[in-house]
Design an enzyme around this catalytic site. Sequence first.
Site, PDB file in Angstrom:
ATOM      1  N   ILE A  37       1.072 -19.701 -76.188  1.00 32.08           N
ATOM      2  CA  ILE A  37       0.721 -19.638 -77.613  1.00 32.08           C
ATOM      3  C   ILE A  37       0.973 -21.015 -78.216  1.00 32.08           C
ATOM      4  O   ILE A  37       2.068 -21.579 -78.056  1.00 32.08           O
ATOM      5  CB  ILE A  37       1.553 -18.559 -78.348  1.00 32.08           C
ATOM      6  CG1 ILE A  37       1.231 -17.172 -77.763  1.00 32.08           C
ATOM      7  CG2 ILE A  37       1.294 -18.593 -79.857  1.00 32.08           C
ATOM      8  CD1 ILE A  37       2.003 -16.029 -78.381  1.00 32.08           C
ATOM      9  N   ASP A  74      16.987  -9.283 -79.156  1.00 34.20           N
ATOM     10  CA  ASP A  74      17.715 -10.574 -79.153  1.00 34.20           C
ATOM     11  C   ASP A  74      17.084 -11.483 -80.197  1.00 34.20           C
ATOM     12  O   ASP A  74      16.674 -12.607 -79.923  1.00 34.20           O
ATOM     13  CB  ASP A  74      17.637 -11.211 -77.750  1.00 34.20           C
ATOM     14  CG  ASP A  74      18.547 -12.436 -77.628  1.00 34.20           C
ATOM     15  OD1 ASP A  74      19.390 -12.655 -78.516  1.00 34.20           O
ATOM     16  OD2 ASP A  74      18.411 -13.175 -76.641  1.00 34.20           O
TER      17      ASP A  74
END
Length: 318
Positions: free
Chosen positions: A118, A222
């Site tokens: 990305i 997380d």
Amino acid sequence: PTIPRPVCKRNSRRSAGTSIRAMMGTDPIRDWICGEGGASKITRISPVGGGCINTALRYDTDAETFFVKTNRDVGPAMFEAEAAGLQAMFATGTIRVPKPFKVGALPGRGSYIIMEHINMGTSRGGQAELGRQLALMHKAGKTDKGFGFEMDNTIGSTPQPNPWTSDWVTFFQEHRLRYQLQLAEKQYRDYDIAEKGQRLVEKLPYLFQGVGDIQPCLLHGDLWSGNIAADEKGAPVILDPACYYGHHEAEFGMSWCAGFGSSFYNAYFEVIPKQPGTVSHMWANYLVGKRQSKGRVRHSKQNLPASSYHQPVEDELV
Ligand code: ADP
């Protein structure tokens, strides 16, 4: 620095029966990219900074660009769990996460993961959009198996057990708090924290009294600032998860280093309203009490952020 790379040998003239692996040698990353990955040429491999655990690389090819992480010290289980988490989040079709493509062992030792690359933007993206899309992911990511995940995973490089458990409090007591306390005690011999932690584990059921029905939701697991980014268009992207199905507000466990602002929380709670007994709800009540005791509350909901517009809070005010 950019490491110049040889091209894939995929197009060399060979008989149909020739083994591609024998032809390409022992680079399973290149093999996959030039096989199932659809590339015929790797044009550049560049290191990517910013990670904590693994070596990260960007592979430019004549097809698409791939993002690759390798770890020379662990087998594929860690990346298999990361891929399963990415896939589960990807499948919700909500917040943007990289699509995982392939996990495997490296020759000798170590492992790798290949995923969609990305192009990250320069800004961190809008906080409100992050809150809204995260809540949509929590809402969409459901399971009927209970609290846990389809496999154990790691948070950073610390192991995290995820056995399916029917009850949230038991799951959190045993597989989050107690397990991590035991690791800390073993590694650091900090008996004081172990003893305090043990008391918290025992009190947990009381802290959850009055909390209504808790549904398992898919969590990133997380979510600190290092794992939050935005793509070129500014849309939020979340990375490097330690996914499991849990109480949705457990996602805020890393908020002390995630930098969530009020616009994040307001947008989140517009999608998933605060529920009585949860920390967010108690916190809103606490703030109201504090303001009242300072005599600063005017009896209007305008005194509260939008995230506090839960009915019982309003009832106290009006
Ligand atoms: P580690 O597992 O070592 O903590 P991360 O997964 O955090 O590594 O990745 C390291 C860095 O690589 C991140 O900070 C992010 O900037 C970048 N990154 C992670 N995933 C992608 C991706 N799919 N595409 C592009 N860049 C990525």
